[in-house]
Design a protein around this motif. Structure first.
Motif, PDB file in Angstrom:
ATOM      1  N   PRO A 166      -5.838   4.530  28.681  1.00 19.81           N
ATOM      2  CA  PRO A 166      -6.804   5.299  27.889  1.00 19.81           C
ATOM      3  C   PRO A 166      -8.062   4.465  27.634  1.00 19.81           C
ATOM      4  O   PRO A 166      -8.127   3.268  27.942  1.00 19.81           O
ATOM      5  N   LYS A 167      -9.035   5.085  27.020  1.00 19.39           N
ATOM      6  CA  LYS A 167     -10.308   4.425  26.734  1.00 19.39           C
ATOM      7  C   LYS A 167     -10.119   3.208  25.837  1.00 19.39           C
ATOM      8  O   LYS A 167     -10.806   2.191  25.987  1.00 19.39           O
ATOM      9  N   TRP A 168      -9.162   3.275  24.894  1.00 16.37           N
ATOM     10  CA  TRP A 168      -8.997   2.173  23.940  1.00 16.37           C
ATOM     11  C   TRP A 168      -8.524   0.882  24.599  1.00 16.37           C
ATOM     12  O   TRP A 168      -8.629  -0.194  24.002  1.00 16.37           O
ATOM     13  N   THR A 169      -8.008   0.947  25.820  1.00 17.45           N
ATOM     14  CA  THR A 169      -7.557  -0.286  26.485  1.00 17.45           C
ATOM     15  C   THR A 169      -8.728  -1.187  26.868  1.00 17.45           C
ATOM     16  O   THR A 169      -8.529  -2.336  27.252  1.00 17.45           O
ATOM     17  N   ARG A 170      -9.965  -0.651  26.758  1.00 17.73           N
ATOM     18  CA  ARG A 170     -11.148  -1.479  27.022  1.00 17.73           C
ATOM     19  C   ARG A 170     -11.746  -2.054  25.747  1.00 17.73           C
ATOM     20  O   ARG A 170     -12.775  -2.727  25.772  1.00 17.73           O
ATOM     21  N   ARG A 212      -0.204   7.834  21.200  1.00 20.28           N
ATOM     22  CA  ARG A 212       0.847   7.580  20.210  1.00 20.28           C
ATOM     23  C   ARG A 212       2.182   8.095  20.714  1.00 20.28           C
ATOM     24  O   ARG A 212       3.220   7.430  20.569  1.00 20.28           O
ATOM     25  N   LEU A 213       2.150   9.275  21.323  1.00 24.89           N
ATOM     26  CA  LEU A 213       3.397   9.896  21.773  1.00 24.89           C
ATOM     27  C   LEU A 213       4.047   9.112  22.902  1.00 24.89           C
ATOM     28  O   LEU A 213       5.247   8.839  22.879  1.00 24.89           O
ATOM     29  N   TRP A 214       3.246   8.743  23.927  1.00 23.80           N
ATOM     30  CA  TRP A 214       3.871   8.069  25.059  1.00 23.80           C
ATOM     31  C   TRP A 214       4.259   6.631  24.722  1.00 23.80           C
ATOM     32  O   TRP A 214       5.244   6.108  25.240  1.00 23.80           O
ATOM     33  N   VAL A 215       3.483   5.973  23.829  1.00 16.99           N
ATOM     34  CA  VAL A 215       3.866   4.623  23.412  1.00 16.99           C
ATOM     35  C   VAL A 215       5.180   4.663  22.633  1.00 16.99           C
ATOM     36  O   VAL A 215       6.063   3.828  22.842  1.00 16.99           O
ATOM     37  N   ARG A 216       5.320   5.657  21.773  1.00 18.81           N
ATOM     38  CA  ARG A 216       6.574   5.791  21.026  1.00 18.81           C
ATOM     39  C   ARG A 216       7.733   6.085  21.980  1.00 18.81           C
ATOM     40  O   ARG A 216       8.834   5.533  21.847  1.00 18.81           O
ATOM     41  N   LEU A 217       7.495   6.965  22.942  1.00 14.65           N
ATOM     42  CA  LEU A 217       8.543   7.357  23.880  1.00 14.65           C
ATOM     43  C   LEU A 217       9.004   6.170  24.720  1.00 14.65           C
ATOM     44  O   LEU A 217      10.203   5.925  24.881  1.00 14.65           O
ATOM     45  N   PRO A 235      -9.384   8.068  31.019  1.00 11.31           N
ATOM     46  CA  PRO A 235     -10.068   8.200  29.721  1.00 11.31           C
ATOM     47  C   PRO A 235      -9.737   9.477  28.956  1.00 11.31           C
ATOM     48  O   PRO A 235     -10.048   9.594  27.775  1.00 11.31           O
ATOM     49  N   PHE A 236      -9.087  10.429  29.621  1.00 14.20           N
ATOM     50  CA  PHE A 236      -8.785  11.701  28.961  1.00 14.20           C
ATOM     51  C   PHE A 236      -7.528  11.614  28.081  1.00 14.20           C
ATOM     52  O   PHE A 236      -7.186  12.566  27.396  1.00 14.20           O
ATOM     53  N   LEU A 237      -6.853  10.473  28.156  1.00 17.93           N
ATOM     54  CA  LEU A 237      -5.654  10.274  27.333  1.00 17.93           C
ATOM     55  C   LEU A 237      -6.093   9.900  25.923  1.00 17.93           C
ATOM     56  O   LEU A 237      -6.558   8.791  25.680  1.00 17.93           O
TER      57      LEU A 237
END
Length: 482
Positions: free
Chosen positions: A178-182, A250-255, A242-244
């Motif tokens: 996602p965008k936040w990884t930058r 939050r959902l996929w990190v939790r999963l 970037p559309f994530l």
């Protein structure tokens, strides 16, 4: 305890950072190790364990008795009762307020607080960082000098952020970024965090100072994950996507990580902010960690593997199996009123809003009973505590009633308390033991309480809006008459 060594009260002494810091402080201080289950621990030379539930002001006062310095490592992301209602932000208010009040009463000379780096140019902070900043302000509200150590992602074998990151890198063959990884971050090794905290103990030059700490490298989260993959010997494919959104992240990190949502959601929401040391908040040599990320990550993974082989079990979220309840809500305080007024008004309002089925009676000692109109047996009986109440805090013990398990309800209480520097109050039920069967309670009485508190908050907001409109109307009339 010897007067030559400082007496340091350490919260969260049985936790990840607290346990490591305690080992470091044993060499130069007498440690009062505070934990909710301190009575189960064995004292040793230079370490005295005390049971302390910081949701209780009296417990906090007992816990800090005799301390010269108090280290605050508490965060309330995880549930603290079988049923916990309310946001972690409001829970944190109670914990910090009790700690700071107790520190003042017991003559503590310094509070050391481990917080998160607060970005300078962010118009809207995440809930997690807002809470960290609010806690910082509350701790400073009672004239006890506070040293705040602010860190970003702490690289260690346990904790929150780094283990989640390690699980993502280990378990995913490819990663949508996602965008936040930058976003830029400055991870810091646990060893450097412990050093900063240790160097702050008794350091008068750091009183009422805020100190940012970070490792020797500034990098993006993507770079950090790439470096971590190299350390772990994996090669996940990374694709920018970037559309994530943060919500989907939050959902996929939790999963993938398997971490509870109470921990994952606030942390992921904070990743949009650059967590980099700010020059104006640096103090040499404390601010500048020396351990590089790869070395810190390698050490953390080795320690985690050693712990796993030794059979180290995952700590339980709850420390007991009792069917207790904690419910915490934030409400506004109308202009010109105080918390004592809010508490008394709540009892009267409750009868009005539930009329004609519910009645409340208040005696000369301000204790009250809440029950059905046609029944002599109250639903709840609340006993007002004069000793523990003032204009900023009203405390009622839950002492009886048909909805209370009187045999188990030893510490049940309802409190109203003002949030320092804000026209807001916290209304909280602590250690309440209901008499209804648990499943039935959870989906009836517990839900009803949340509805009632939401209605009470709207009622107070309407009172505030009415007062504001009245003032505006008065001003307009004055202008016309001028």
């Amino acid at each position: 305890m010897s007067g030559q060594r400082p007496v340091v009260a350490l919260t969260g002494a049985s936790g990840y950072i607290g346990g490591n810091l305690m080992k470091k402080m044993e060499g130069y201080a007498e440690v009062i190790a505070l934990s909710r289950n301190g009575e189960r621990r064995d004292n040793k030379k230079h370490v005295t364990w005390r049971s302390c539930d910081l949701y209780s002001l009296s417990d906090a006062e007992k816990g800090l008795q005799g301390a010269d310095i108090a280290v605050y490592l508490v965060h309330s992301m995880m549930p603290s009762a079988k049923l916990t209602q309310g946001s972690f932000e409001d829970m944190d208010v109670i914990l910090a307020d009790n700690f700071a009040k107790a520190a003042k009463k017991q003559g503590v000379k310094q509070i050391i607080y481990l917080s998160g780096i607060i970005p300078k140019h962010s118009p809207q902070l995440s809930r997690h960082l807002k809470s960290r900043l609010e806690v910082e302000r509350i701790l400073k509200s009672y004239q006890v000098p506070v040293t705040t150590i602010r860190a970003g992602l702490i690289v260690g074998p346990k904790g929150s952020s780094f283990p989640i990151l390690a699980k993502l890198v280990k378990r995913l063959p490819f990663m949508l970024l996602p965008k936040w990884t930058r976003t830029k971050t400055q991870p810091v090794a646990l060893e450097d965090v412990l050093g900063a905290l240790s160097q702050s103990v008794g350091n008068e030059e750091l009183e009422n100072q805020t100190v940012d700490i970070g490792g020797p490298e500034v990098m993006t989260y993507q770079t950090m994950m790439t470096k971590l993959a190299d350390v772990m010997g994996t090669r996940p494919k990374m694709i920018h996507f970037p559309f994530l959104t943060i919500h989907l992240s939050r959902l996929w990190v939790r999963l993938v990580s398997g971490a509870p949502k109470e921990m994952v959601y606030p942390l992921i929401e904070s990743l949009v902010h650059p967590m980099v040391v700010q020059e104006e908040n640096t103090v040499k040599p404390i601010s500048y960690g020396s351990v590089r990320f790869e070395e810190a990550a390698k050490n953390a993974l080795i320690q985690e593997e050693q712990s796993r082989k030794k059979g180290g079990s995952k700590p339980s979220i709850l420390t007991s199996i009792q069917e207790d309840v904690r419910s915490v809500q934030r409400v506004p305080i109308p202009e010109g009123k105080n918390v004592d007024w809010v508490a008394k008004h709540y009892v009267k309002w409750l009868e009005d809003v539930l009329n004609p089925w519910i009645k409340t009676t208040v005696d000369q000692k301000l204790s009250c009973q809440i029950g059905f109109v046609y029944s002599n047996t109250p639903l709840l009986e609340l006993t007002y505590s004069y000793e523990r109440s003032n204009t900023d805090r009203s405390l009622y013990y839950i002492t009886g009633g048909w909805l209370t398990d009187t045999e188990k309800n030893v510490r049940g209480r309802l409190e109203f308390r003002k949030i320092p520097h804000k026209n807001q109050a916290i209304v909280a039920i602590h250690d309440y033991m209901p008499s209804l069967p648990w499943f039935f309670y959870k989906y009836t009485q517990a839900k009803a309480h949340l509805i009632i508190m939401a209605l009470f908050r709207k009622h107070l907001e309407k009172m505030m809006n009415y007062s504001s409109e009245k003032e505006v109307g008065s001003d307009v009339a004055s202008i016309k008459n001028a």
